[in-house]
Scaffold this active site. Sequence first.
Site, PDB file in Angstrom:
ATOM      1  N   HIS A  53      -6.783  -3.671  18.100  1.00  0.00           N
ATOM      2  CA  HIS A  53      -6.773  -5.025  17.557  1.00  0.00           C
ATOM      3  C   HIS A  53      -7.604  -5.054  16.271  1.00  0.00           C
ATOM      4  O   HIS A  53      -8.268  -4.070  15.930  1.00  0.00           O
ATOM      5  CB  HIS A  53      -7.334  -6.023  18.574  1.00  0.00           C
ATOM      6  CG  HIS A  53      -8.711  -5.703  19.035  1.00  0.00           C
ATOM      7  ND1 HIS A  53      -8.996  -5.248  20.295  1.00  0.00           N
ATOM      8  CD2 HIS A  53      -9.885  -5.740  18.382  1.00  0.00           C
ATOM      9  CE1 HIS A  53     -10.282  -5.034  20.404  1.00  0.00           C
ATOM     10  NE2 HIS A  53     -10.843  -5.317  19.258  1.00  0.00           N
TER      11      HIS A  53
HETATM   12  C1  T46 Z   1     -14.009  -4.248  19.830  1.00  0.00           C
HETATM   13  C2  T46 Z   1     -14.067  -3.098  20.775  1.00  0.00           C
HETATM   14  C3  T46 Z   1     -14.885  -1.955  20.289  1.00  0.00           C
HETATM   15  C4  T46 Z   1     -15.222 -11.317  26.688  1.00  0.00           C
HETATM   16  O1  T46 Z   1     -15.023 -12.193  27.560  1.00  0.00           O
HETATM   17  N1  T46 Z   1     -16.327 -11.386  25.899  1.00  0.00           N
HETATM   18  C5  T46 Z   1     -16.625 -10.461  24.959  1.00  0.00           C
HETATM   19  O2  T46 Z   1     -17.641 -10.572  24.241  1.00  0.00           O
HETATM   20  C6  T46 Z   1     -15.723  -9.343  24.786  1.00  0.00           C
HETATM   21  C7  T46 Z   1     -16.003  -8.260  23.755  1.00  0.00           C
HETATM   22  C8  T46 Z   1     -14.626  -9.288  25.596  1.00  0.00           C
HETATM   23  N2  T46 Z   1     -14.378 -10.254  26.530  1.00  0.00           N
HETATM   24  C9  T46 Z   1     -13.203 -10.149  27.394  1.00  0.00           C
HETATM   25  C10 T46 Z   1     -11.858 -10.236  26.674  1.00  0.00           C
HETATM   26  C11 T46 Z   1     -10.956  -9.369  27.546  1.00  0.00           C
HETATM   27  O3  T46 Z   1     -10.425 -10.149  28.571  1.00  0.00           O
HETATM   28  O4  T46 Z   1     -13.231  -8.849  28.000  1.00  0.00           O
HETATM   29  C12 T46 Z   1     -11.928  -8.343  28.153  1.00  0.00           C
HETATM   30  C13 T46 Z   1     -11.826  -6.964  27.509  1.00  0.00           C
HETATM   31  O5  T46 Z   1     -11.911  -7.128  26.088  1.00  0.00           O
HETATM   32  P1  T46 Z   1     -11.016  -6.286  25.078  1.00  0.00           P
HETATM   33  O6  T46 Z   1      -9.687  -6.033  25.684  1.00  0.00           O
HETATM   34  O7  T46 Z   1     -11.047  -6.961  23.756  1.00  0.00           O
HETATM   35  O8  T46 Z   1     -11.839  -4.908  25.048  1.00  0.00           O
HETATM   36  P2  T46 Z   1     -11.719  -3.727  24.013  1.00  0.00           P
HETATM   37  O9  T46 Z   1     -12.557  -2.615  24.548  1.00  0.00           O
HETATM   38  O10 T46 Z   1     -10.332  -3.383  23.678  1.00  0.00           O
HETATM   39  O11 T46 Z   1     -12.402  -4.292  22.675  1.00  0.00           O
HETATM   40  C14 T46 Z   1     -13.781  -4.562  22.654  1.00  0.00           C
HETATM   41  C15 T46 Z   1     -14.027  -5.806  21.797  1.00  0.00           C
HETATM   42  O12 T46 Z   1     -13.220  -6.886  22.303  1.00  0.00           O
HETATM   43  C16 T46 Z   1     -13.700  -5.602  20.363  1.00  0.00           C
HETATM   44  O13 T46 Z   1     -14.349  -6.597  19.609  1.00  0.00           O
HETATM   45  O14 T46 Z   1     -14.081  -4.070  18.632  1.00  0.00           O
HETATM   46  O15 T46 Z   1     -14.505  -3.480  22.088  1.00  0.00           O
END
Ligand code: T46
Length: 138
Positions: A53
């Site tokens: 993303h």
């Molecule tokens: C990034 C990479 C390195 C929250 O509720 N609060 C938060 O602060 C974050 C970061 C995530 N979430 C929830 C949103 C999703 O339902 O946690 C779940 C997993 O998040 P995401 O799919 O976005 O995870 P990654 O590892 O793909 O991405 C994360 C960060 O979202 C992003 O900013 O740069 O780590």
Amino acid sequence: MERVDLCKVIPLRTIHRPEGDMVVIEGTKDVPFDIKRSYYLYNVPDGCIRGGHAHKNLFQLLVAVSGSFRIILKDGSKMKVERLYKPDEGLIIVPGIWRELDFFSEKAVCMVYASRLYDESDYIRNYEDFLSYKRQYL
Ligand code: T46
């Protein structure tokens, strides 16, 4: 518009003592943004990819506080690949950059310091949407 060239691995302020080392990260002093949030990724199974993303407004610092992982950065025209493997350096990611994280080693921990609170509307989670978003600014 933000480009991958603006995403850089920087050395982190480290205090060395015979008893062990310490890294200090203060918002606006050690990184070019105020720190509003931090979170970390760990227990990433072998072969899994995180990220996939872009953020519209978020600045981030990524640190491999343990282990290592690879980061692929794309701005719609150029790509850059970095590997983080030292707790005393970090990768600054500016807004408007697509990122994918992979090749997590065993025991890898990816610490993230972010300039804003969590806001799902700041994410672009589809690569075609990301390219359209970037094309608006060409
Ligand atoms: C990034 C990479 C390195 C929250 O509720 N609060 C938060 O602060 C974050 C970061 C995530 N979430 C929830 C949103 C999703 O339902 O946690 C779940 C997993 O998040 P995401 O799919 O976005 O995870 P990654 O590892 O793909 O991405 C994360 C960060 O979202 C992003 O900013 O740069 O780590």
